[in-house]
Scaffold this active site. Sequence first.
Site, PDB file in Angstrom:
ATOM      1  N   PHE A 228     -10.782   1.399   0.292  1.00 18.70           N
ATOM      2  CA  PHE A 228     -10.340   2.034  -0.948  1.00 18.70           C
ATOM      3  C   PHE A 228     -11.573   2.524  -1.702  1.00 18.70           C
ATOM      4  O   PHE A 228     -12.673   1.956  -1.559  1.00 18.70           O
ATOM      5  CB  PHE A 228      -9.562   1.037  -1.820  1.00 18.70           C
ATOM      6  CG  PHE A 228      -8.130   0.850  -1.409  1.00 18.70           C
ATOM      7  CD1 PHE A 228      -7.092   1.299  -2.207  1.00 18.70           C
ATOM      8  CD2 PHE A 228      -7.806   0.231  -0.214  1.00 18.70           C
ATOM      9  CE1 PHE A 228      -5.765   1.130  -1.829  1.00 18.70           C
ATOM     10  CE2 PHE A 228      -6.488   0.053   0.174  1.00 18.70           C
ATOM     11  CZ  PHE A 228      -5.456   0.507  -0.642  1.00 18.70           C
TER      12      PHE A 228
ATOM     13  N   ARG B  48       8.986   1.617  12.650  1.00 16.58           N
ATOM     14  CA  ARG B  48      10.339   1.381  12.144  1.00 16.58           C
ATOM     15  C   ARG B  48      10.780   2.536  11.251  1.00 16.58           C
ATOM     16  O   ARG B  48       9.955   3.247  10.681  1.00 16.58           O
ATOM     17  CB  ARG B  48      10.392   0.080  11.338  1.00 16.58           C
ATOM     18  CG  ARG B  48      10.168  -1.169  12.158  1.00 16.58           C
ATOM     19  CD  ARG B  48      10.131  -2.402  11.271  1.00 16.58           C
ATOM     20  NE  ARG B  48       9.031  -2.328  10.314  1.00 16.58           N
ATOM     21  CZ  ARG B  48       8.962  -3.041   9.199  1.00 16.58           C
ATOM     22  NH1 ARG B  48       9.932  -3.875   8.894  1.00 16.58           N
ATOM     23  NH2 ARG B  48       7.932  -2.934   8.395  1.00 16.58           N
TER      24      ARG B  48
ATOM     25  N   LYS C 147       8.412   0.594  -3.558  1.00 17.91           N
ATOM     26  CA  LYS C 147       7.188   1.250  -3.103  1.00 17.91           C
ATOM     27  C   LYS C 147       7.312   2.722  -2.777  1.00 17.91           C
ATOM     28  O   LYS C 147       6.342   3.343  -2.372  1.00 17.91           O
ATOM     29  CB  LYS C 147       6.624   0.508  -1.897  1.00 17.91           C
ATOM     30  CG  LYS C 147       7.483   0.580  -0.634  1.00 17.91           C
ATOM     31  CD  LYS C 147       6.800  -0.185   0.496  1.00 17.91           C
ATOM     32  CE  LYS C 147       7.404   0.144   1.833  1.00 17.91           C
ATOM     33  NZ  LYS C 147       6.688  -0.496   2.933  1.00 17.91           N
TER      34      LYS C 147
ATOM     35  N   PHE D 233       5.322  -6.623   7.326  1.00 18.48           N
ATOM     36  CA  PHE D 233       4.617  -7.593   6.484  1.00 18.48           C
ATOM     37  C   PHE D 233       3.422  -8.201   7.223  1.00 18.48           C
ATOM     38  O   PHE D 233       2.796  -7.540   8.042  1.00 18.48           O
ATOM     39  CB  PHE D 233       5.577  -8.652   5.944  1.00 18.48           C
ATOM     40  CG  PHE D 233       6.576  -8.097   4.950  1.00 18.48           C
ATOM     41  CD1 PHE D 233       6.152  -7.320   3.874  1.00 18.48           C
ATOM     42  CD2 PHE D 233       7.929  -8.329   5.097  1.00 18.48           C
ATOM     43  CE1 PHE D 233       7.060  -6.799   2.961  1.00 18.48           C
ATOM     44  CE2 PHE D 233       8.850  -7.805   4.193  1.00 18.48           C
ATOM     45  CZ  PHE D 233       8.417  -7.045   3.129  1.00 18.48           C
TER      46      PHE D 233
ATOM     47  N   ALA E  54      11.042  -7.731   7.801  1.00 21.32           N
ATOM     48  CA  ALA E  54      10.376  -8.830   8.493  1.00 21.32           C
ATOM     49  C   ALA E  54      10.470 -10.148   7.731  1.00 21.32           C
ATOM     50  O   ALA E  54      10.205 -11.203   8.289  1.00 21.32           O
ATOM     51  CB  ALA E  54       8.916  -8.495   8.744  1.00 21.32           C
TER      52      ALA E  54
ATOM     53  N   LYS F  71      -0.788  -0.833   6.190  1.00 23.05           N
ATOM     54  CA  LYS F  71      -0.621  -1.128   7.626  1.00 23.05           C
ATOM     55  C   LYS F  71      -0.061   0.064   8.387  1.00 23.05           C
ATOM     56  O   LYS F  71      -0.560   0.417   9.459  1.00 23.05           O
ATOM     57  CB  LYS F  71       0.293  -2.350   7.782  1.00 23.05           C
ATOM     58  CG  LYS F  71       0.450  -2.824   9.213  1.00 23.05           C
ATOM     59  CD  LYS F  71       1.119  -4.185   9.276  1.00 23.05           C
ATOM     60  CE  LYS F  71       2.598  -4.132   8.973  1.00 23.05           C
ATOM     61  NZ  LYS F  71       3.000  -4.284   7.598  1.00 23.05           N
TER      62      LYS F  71
END
Length: 556
Positions: free
Chosen positions: A382, A95, A106, A302, A274, A72
């Site tokens: 992908f 953010r 991650k 999210f 979130a 995202k």
Amino acid sequence: MVKSDIEIAQASSMALITDIASKAGISPDDIEQYGKYKAKITFDGLAKLQERETGKLVLVTAINPTPAGEGKSTVTIGLGDALNQLGHQTMIALREPSLGPVMGVKGGAAGGGYAQVLPMEDINLHFTGDLHAITTANNAIAALLDNHIHQGNALNIDTRRVIWKRVVDLNDRQLRQIIGGLGSPINGVPREDGFDITVASEIMAVFCLATSIDNLKTRLSKIVVAYTYDRKPVTVGDLEIAGAISVLLKDALKPNLVQTIAGTPAFIHGGPFANIAHGCNSVLATKAALNAAEFTVTEAGFGADLGGEKFLDIKTRELGKTPDAVVIVATVRALKMHGGVAKHELEKENIAAVKAGFANLNRHIDNIQGYGLPVVVAINEFVTDTEAEITALSELIANKHVAFSLTQVWAKGGSGGLDLAEKVVNACQETSHFNYLYELSDSIPEKIEAIVTKIYGGSTVTFSKKAQNQLKEFEQNGWTTLPICMAKTQYSFSDDQTLLGAPENFDITIRELVPKLGAGFIVALTGDIMTMPGLPKKPAALNMDVDNSGNISGLF
């Protein structure tokens, strides 16, 4: 060999931050530089921007996340770059990453491939010190509260009902439940306590929703930290420390200005999760971007059921602006997981799973359209996606009569998002008829039921005995007109993270309600959601290192 994100970032050249500010029409006199490539915009600079017209707002959200990844932030950055390539002055508002996930699951959180914000190492780590300031402000309240109790407790605070927790910007399960104040009387009053992660704190929410220093102080003063022996709320204002806490946040409140690999100006400011907070960057940064550019591209954390819903029902009420278009990011890989495929099987073509998993994307599309907003779906490509899978997904989206685009921004940067950008521009020309999911005058149960039934697809809401008692208490205290911030697993529409796809007719249990009067919302805790995450078996930190020249590796 494919380069890692950090290798791509380190090989990229950056423009001086003064030049990036000039692109946004911001004078060098209106920024405070943090080295050559980072800056904060001053309050005078923000005031000057407010005199300009407001541009178009594009919200980027996504399907429910999976371990397969959706990208995202990468799409958000790539879309901003693509809009600039098309000749539309564009800014990005994101953010700030938290050290919790950066060191935990991650790794880096500044986009990916050739759609990144720079300097990515700084952004992912200590940046300009905002999260440290927020942590310190939060813990200063805790220290001053405990000192008040120790020094005579003039407010008659019941030490069994202190609800303000200390925070740290790390995933540290050891701190979830502790006992503090042990030892002699000079060490304080012993009590059960615990830590939250900084990005779940009310200070972070206040920071992101405040519109000025004065508004910050007003919000801080409303924060409930404890209750008296006769069950009356005690606030930061009662402790007379809102001014002191504002001093600690004064510089952090100024939005941070950086750039993408392509040189697009980007504000990165504030970072609430979130799933346990409201998941949106600061109102100040988003407003500044809207006044500085023709298009502002921002994201919410999210999936659209969490960050997206909170952006629309919480943030827009403070921002004074609703999106002109919404982009929903999806991947073939993630949809196959929602269709029942295990992660290790994702590289195999499976059209049936794509069709089954589409139920998740389908509900998110319906939900956003239910707000009266134009939708564009970004299929984040992908290399393992097959032509047949892409075709199947494209046909499913086309049958919804929704615009969609195959994006390749990870590999190509803005050039891989030009088609998406054109469709977003077209969507922004449409007439939107925005409507909130609920009215603030609705009761707390009515607002929660609206979220559960209209967004999640659930049928009923059950309130625990504790939550039922809190509903009565909140009614007595006059807190019923605030919006709701749901704390729920990000992986499912339900409160059970194993229910993927688009489950229906389930029950959501509200186990506890938390008043966040400074932020201006009520948090509803569901399931086993935790406000202090833990680290995985193999944290991302295990891959990180730095050489003698200060070059970082393994960040992502």
